[in-house]
Design an enzyme around this catalytic site. Structure first.
Site, PDB file in Angstrom:
ATOM      1  N   TRP A  21       0.821  -1.205   0.000  1.00 49.46           N
ATOM      2  CA  TRP A  21       0.000   0.000   0.000  1.00 49.46           C
ATOM      3  C   TRP A  21       0.857   1.258   0.000  1.00 49.46           C
ATOM      4  O   TRP A  21       0.583   2.220  -0.714  1.00 49.46           O
ATOM      5  CB  TRP A  21      -0.952  -0.022   1.188  1.00 49.46           C
ATOM      6  CG  TRP A  21      -1.998   1.047   1.204  1.00 49.46           C
ATOM      7  CD1 TRP A  21      -2.396   1.767   2.282  1.00 49.46           C
ATOM      8  CD2 TRP A  21      -2.823   1.499   0.115  1.00 49.46           C
ATOM      9  NE1 TRP A  21      -3.400   2.647   1.928  1.00 49.46           N
ATOM     10  CE2 TRP A  21      -3.676   2.496   0.606  1.00 49.46           C
ATOM     11  CE3 TRP A  21      -2.900   1.145  -1.237  1.00 49.46           C
ATOM     12  CZ2 TRP A  21      -4.600   3.173  -0.193  1.00 49.46           C
ATOM     13  CZ3 TRP A  21      -3.823   1.813  -2.044  1.00 49.46           C
ATOM     14  CH2 TRP A  21      -4.653   2.810  -1.519  1.00 49.46           C
ATOM     15  N   SER A 167     -10.049  -0.018  -1.405  1.00 48.32           N
ATOM     16  CA  SER A 167      -8.917  -0.037  -2.334  1.00 48.32           C
ATOM     17  C   SER A 167      -8.068  -1.275  -2.113  1.00 48.32           C
ATOM     18  O   SER A 167      -7.810  -1.673  -0.982  1.00 48.32           O
ATOM     19  CB  SER A 167      -8.045   1.204  -2.130  1.00 48.32           C
ATOM     20  OG  SER A 167      -7.662   1.329  -0.775  1.00 48.32           O
ATOM     21  N   LYS A 220     -14.635  -3.573   8.997  1.00 50.05           N
ATOM     22  CA  LYS A 220     -14.917  -4.207   7.699  1.00 50.05           C
ATOM     23  C   LYS A 220     -14.059  -5.449   7.519  1.00 50.05           C
ATOM     24  O   LYS A 220     -14.463  -6.411   6.848  1.00 50.05           O
ATOM     25  CB  LYS A 220     -14.722  -3.206   6.560  1.00 50.05           C
ATOM     26  CG  LYS A 220     -13.336  -2.578   6.462  1.00 50.05           C
ATOM     27  CD  LYS A 220     -12.426  -3.314   5.504  1.00 50.05           C
ATOM     28  CE  LYS A 220     -11.092  -2.604   5.367  1.00 50.05           C
ATOM     29  NZ  LYS A 220     -10.185  -3.292   4.424  1.00 50.05           N
ATOM     30  N   THR A 277     -14.079  -5.505   0.654  1.00 48.68           N
ATOM     31  CA  THR A 277     -13.295  -6.468   1.427  1.00 48.68           C
ATOM     32  C   THR A 277     -14.052  -7.774   1.639  1.00 48.68           C
ATOM     33  O   THR A 277     -13.445  -8.844   1.767  1.00 48.68           O
ATOM     34  CB  THR A 277     -12.902  -5.856   2.786  1.00 48.68           C
ATOM     35  OG1 THR A 277     -12.399  -4.542   2.565  1.00 48.68           O
ATOM     36  CG2 THR A 277     -11.831  -6.681   3.465  1.00 48.68           C
TER      37      THR A 277
END
Length: 359
Positions: A21, A167, A220, A277
């Site tokens: 990331w 993302s 999440k 996710t």
């Protein structure tokens, strides 16, 4: 806000953390401003500079020729710290939650020394510090913003915020469309982050609800494990839709108890990140749940090399929710399966046998 024109000249950016990331964000920022990527390991930083590819975390992605690399935190700070009339640059922390406290403490010490050495009148030394990690600290149950506030106590006036949203790093690095949220109480930091990243295939939206964005990012992952378990058990898409929907309600309930705004959870960092996710093939948390639903234990799954933030923070979430008097049945079921040896189907049966209530 996302359609604002970029700042001129652009503020320099330093991304601290050369995982997937951090590397992807550095590639995005490099399109708009001079960008430096910091890796703690010197040999790894030299490899990135030489090969122009992060073979460890993003194999196959070509890194920009003009992007800078370093293993020196002092050099990374020099890259972004304001000099004379130049604009102060932006620090983006791409380290995992487990490394946030130590890095922020180190940054606080170094920045406080630089502030003390400044001549009067003092100018802003950096535009701000933005982190991207998700979860609750295992030992304390604290959110990243709470950790950063403690660790950066030596420089309390430096603006801070969180960058989050639905993302996957590989898709961002490939230049595929993505929408993120920068949450901060400081309007100037929100503008600086948008100027550094927004444009082309990346949209960045502003928000002031730091707690809500962080809670969405933490829970999440837990819900994605639950959805993966259901899928591994062969429970079907109806069950997945129910888990996502009730998981969103659980996420909102926990966030509100911590002071978040309920509206945040219907946006990118709530519903958006949850859907991605819980359903995306690139989701490690969903993959862990799938393997557990198919009969493996958590230790067996982790032994294969799979990692999942949701497994690490589920217990911390449940503990803090208990302290707040908030009921989180899905999170509780995930913890039972992961850490108490309860069979996945038994945990699902318990969820289904709960007393009916209003939505």
């Amino acid at each position: 806000m996302p359609n604002q024109k970029p700042e001129h000249p652009p503020r320099p950016v330093a991304v601290l953390g050369a995982g997937a990331w951090g590397t992807a964000l550095a590639c995005a920022a490099n399109k708009h401003a001079p960008t430096m990527l910091w890796a703690r390991d010197e040999a790894f930083a030299e490899q990135l500079a030489r090969q122009r590819e992060n073979t460890r975390y993003l194999p196959g992605i070509q890194l920009p020729d003009n992007m800078l690399f370093t293993s020196s935190l002092d050099r990374a700070l020099t890259h972004v710290c304001a000099r004379s009339t130049e604009a102060a640059g932006l620090l983006i922390l791409g380290v995992p939650l487990a490394g946030l406290r130590a890095l922020c403490s180190e940054l606080g010490e170094k920045l406080s020394h630089q502030l003390a050495a400044q001549l009067s009148p003092k100018q802003q030394i950096v535009a701000g510090i933005v982190w991207t990690c998700k979860g609750l600290e295992a030992e304390t149950g604290k959110l990243p913003s709470e950790i950063a506030a403690e660790a950066l106590s030596a420089v309390p006036d430096i603006p801070t915020g969180v960058l989050s949203g639905p993302s996957f790093a590989r898709e961002v690095a490939q230049g595929l469309p993505v929408a993120l949220t920068i949450a901060s109480q400081d309007a100037a930091l929100r503008r600086a982050t948008i100027a550094a990243l927004h444009g082309g295939s990346m949209r960045v939206y502003a928000n002031q609800d730091v707690i809500g964005v962080e809670v969405g990012g933490a829970l999440k992952n837990v819900m994605a494990i639950a959805c993966g378990i259901g899928e591994g058990l062969g429970l079907g898409t109806n069950a997945r839709a129910a888990l996502i929907t009730r998981g969103l309600a659980e996420m909102t309930r926990f966030g509100e108890a911590l002071g978040a705004q309920s509206s945040t959870f219907s946006g990118l960092t709530g519903l958006g990140d949850l859907v991605l996710t819980a359903t995306g093939d690139l989701s490690r948390n969903r993959q862990v749940g799938l393997e557990i639903g198919r009969g493996k234990t958590l230790n067996e799954v982790l032994a294969t090399g799979l990692t999942a933030e949701g497994a690490r923070c589920a217990q911390a979430v449940l503990k803090r929710a208990t302290q707040l008097g908030v009921e989180l049945p899905i999170t509780h079921a995930v913890c039972e399966v992961l850490f108490e040896g309860v069979a996945p189907f038994e945990a699902v049966t318990r969820l289904l046998s709960r007393v009916a209530t209003t939505e």
